[in-house]
Design a protein around this motif. Structure first.
Motif, PDB file in Angstrom:
ATOM      1  N   TYR A 205       0.997  -1.250  -0.053  1.00  0.00           N
ATOM      2  CA  TYR A 205       0.027   0.080  -0.186  1.00  0.00           C
ATOM      3  C   TYR A 205       0.966   1.127  -0.001  1.00  0.00           C
ATOM      4  CZ  TYR A 205      -2.789   3.645   1.952  1.00  0.00           C
ATOM      5  OH  TYR A 205      -3.417   5.042   2.333  1.00  0.00           O
ATOM      6  N   ASN A 206       2.006   1.310   0.669  1.00  0.00           N
ATOM      7  CA  ASN A 206       2.789   2.378   0.873  1.00  0.00           C
ATOM      8  C   ASN A 206       3.458   2.597  -0.524  1.00  0.00           C
ATOM      9  OD1 ASN A 206       1.998   2.868   3.499  1.00  0.00           O
ATOM     10  ND2 ASN A 206       3.952   1.408   4.311  1.00  0.00           N
ATOM     11  N   ARG A 207       3.989   1.717  -0.908  1.00  0.00           N
ATOM     12  CA  ARG A 207       4.470   1.726  -2.477  1.00  0.00           C
ATOM     13  C   ARG A 207       3.454   2.287  -3.314  1.00  0.00           C
ATOM     14  NH1 ARG A 207       5.727  -3.345  -3.188  1.00  0.00           N
ATOM     15  NH2 ARG A 207       4.340  -3.761  -4.634  1.00  0.00           N
ATOM     16  N   TRP A 208       2.199   1.897  -3.430  1.00  0.00           N
ATOM     17  CA  TRP A 208       1.179   2.331  -4.370  1.00  0.00           C
ATOM     18  C   TRP A 208       1.076   3.804  -4.332  1.00  0.00           C
ATOM     19  CZ3 TRP A 208      -2.813  -1.834  -4.060  1.00  0.00           C
ATOM     20  CH2 TRP A 208      -2.610  -3.095  -4.560  1.00  0.00           C
ATOM     21  N   VAL A 209       1.082   4.374  -2.950  1.00  0.00           N
ATOM     22  CA  VAL A 209       0.891   5.651  -2.708  1.00  0.00           C
ATOM     23  C   VAL A 209       2.127   6.507  -2.801  1.00  0.00           C
ATOM     24  CG1 VAL A 209       0.265   7.222  -0.874  1.00  0.00           C
ATOM     25  CG2 VAL A 209      -0.830   5.068  -0.639  1.00  0.00           C
TER      26      VAL A 209
END
Length: 523
Positions: A205-209
């Motif tokens: 999720y953090n990488r997508w954001v």
């Protein structure tokens, strides 16, 4: 600063503010500019001295209990006149001291055991309340999280691969997942719980954001594009380009020849890609293999951090004879910090000029090393010049070969010089005449010329840091003019703010961000 450098009046005033309790020591330090360690030492010394120091700075109602008790003891054996004198010296009223004395007497009458019992009961009640509050907070958070986690379950229609590692998730499903998880977190759910509900890891999720929803992995399996050539078609391309007729030709020549024959197998770029994938695109021939050189990027936020320099021709008395103008420019302020004219190009002359400019501008006092940017001429790369730069602690920087745009500030200055009305395009009769003309030009350019790249202030004003004061005065003039006749102004007044950072060959993203920041500051 040392302790003895502050006057007694200043120290007493500052200690009074510290002991007054209305301001923090950090706020007083920022206001007065005095070191925090010094302020804490003054406070501790004042408190150690007891009543004489404390009462000197605090109001009576702000005194500590120990100081009030000490006043009661000191006035116990005084007569009426002595008592009155004591109160005037301490800045007290007799009624205040009598009130403190009565409070002391009442306090002594209370049973110690009773006070201890009451304190114990209060402590137990406080612990019980804290425990209940923690439990209530925990349950409220749990209820809020349970309600928030219902959102991904109800609205989660995206395909996230059922938790399988390494699967390819479409950009649309990623965007939907990020939206649902963000909504759940705002509603009170913990991030790892919301991610767990959708079957992805928190790091995903953090990488997508941070990196965007587009899958940038090179190892993931992607669907083949519809316009991709089949294996049979690629083999046909390789067979054609490797025939005896075309084996020595490049795709840029093969494609037109085939087109003249009425045949089309693929575009030039496609053929190049096929050859590259099959490792058949190595450099061949006697020519040197092309080499990509990195561009030099530098930033200056004050004078004497980055200099650029170059050499230009000045026409001599006859055609074919030239004088060579060596000129050094400060990139931040656009001020000419060094110049000289010689009859030939030489690394020795360049070394002499840079040493002279280095001393005049006091570069040795700089904390940050000076960067000297130039093109790739022989005087710039000569051994004598490089040795001088290393000895002076100057960092050399050079443009890419045959790319004049990498040194734009010097090139722009030469155009300004050669387009002056009194420039001698037909040539200077002597080198002394050329030096006299350049000396007058440098004086005009540094001190009189209103530079368009500096919002029309002179380079010397920018070099001395006078630009903000000048721009503030101009802004005031425009605001007063607008207030007198507001109907003549369709929008805001002219922007008189100048960017504090100057870049040499900035990256495209950096230049765009700086431009937006500058526009935002001006609006």
């Amino acid at each position: 600063m040392s302790y003895n450098k502050y006057s007694k009046e200043l120290k007493e005033s500052v200690v009074s503010r510290i002991l007054g309790g209305e301001e923090s020591v950090s706020d007083i330090g920022r206001d007065t500019g005095i070191n925090l360690n010094t302020l804490y030492r003054w406070r501790d010394n004042a408190q150690r001295t007891g009543l004489s120091a404390t009462t000197k700075y605090k109001k009576a109602e702000n005194w500590r209990t120990e100081d009030k008790f000490l006043v009661v003891i000191e006035t116990a054996n005084l007569n009426e006149i002595e008592f009155s004198e004591y109160c005037r010296k301490k800045g007290l009223y007799p009624e205040q001291v009598k009130e403190w004395k009565e409070a002391c007497m009442q306090a002594n009458g209370v049973s110690t055991e009773k006070i201890s019992k009451v304190n114990q009961e209060l402590k137990q009640e406080k612990k019980a309340n804290e425990k209940l509050q923690k439990e209530l907070t925990r349950k409220e958070k749990a209820l809020a999280e349970a309600a928030a986690l219902l959102v991904p379950r109800k609205k989660g229609q995206c395909d996230l691969g059922s938790g399988q590692r390494g699967r390819l998730i479409s950009a649309q499903d990623r965007e939907k997942a990020v939206e649902l998880i963000s909504e759940a977190v705002k509603s009170g759910a913990r991030l790892f719980k919301a991610c767990e509900r959708l079957g992805i890891h928190k790091r995903t999720y953090n990488r997508w954001v941070l990196d965007g929803i587009v899958d940038r992995r090179t190892t993931c399996v992607r669907p083949e594009p519809k316009n991709k050539l089949s294996k049979e078609e690629e083999k046909k391309v390789l067979d054609v380009v490797n025939t005896e007729e075309f084996s020595s030709l490049a795709p840029s020549q093969i494609v037109p020849i085939l087109a003249d024959r009425g045949t089309y197998i693929a575009s030039e770029s496609t053929i190049y890609n096929i050859l590259k994938r099959n490792q058949e695109l190595e450099h061949r021939g006697r020519s040197r293999k092309p080499e990509k050189r990195p561009i030099s990027i530098h930033k200056a936020d004050k004078p004497c951090q980055v200099w650029t320099w170059d050499i230009t021709y000045l026409n001599g008395p006859i055609k074919g004879q030239y004088y060579y103008l060596y000129l050094i420019l400060d990139m931040f302020s656009r001020k000419i910090v060094g110049w000289e004219i010689w009859k030939e190009e030489s690394a020795n002359h360049a070394s002499e000029l840079i040493t002279k400019a280095y001393v005049q501008e006091k570069i040795a006092l700089n904390i940050r090393p000076l960067v000297l940017h130039s093109d790739n001429g022989s005087p710039m790369k000569g051994a004598t010049m490089l040795e001088t730069l290393y000895n002076l602690g100057i960092i050399p920087s050079r443009s890419r070969p045959r790319v004049s745009n990498d040194n734009p500030y010097s090139e722009s200055l030469f155009k300004t010089l050669k387009y002056r009305p009194n420039y001698q395009p037909k040539g200077f009769d002597t080198i002394g005449e050329a030096r006299l003309w350049v000396q007058q030009f440098v004086k005009w350019y540094n001190y009189e010329h209103k530079h368009s790249g500096l919002k029309f202030i002179s380079p010397n004003e920018r070099h001395l840091g006078l630009d903000k004061e000048i721009f503030a005065k101009r802004t005031k003039v425009y605001e007063e003019a607008k207030s007198r006749n507001p109907e003549r102004w369709a929008g805001s007044i002219r922007n008189w703010k100048l960017n504090d950072e100057v870049w040499l060959n900035p990256e495209r993203n950096q230049a765009t961000e700086d431009g937006k920041a500058h526009e935002a500051a001006a609006s």
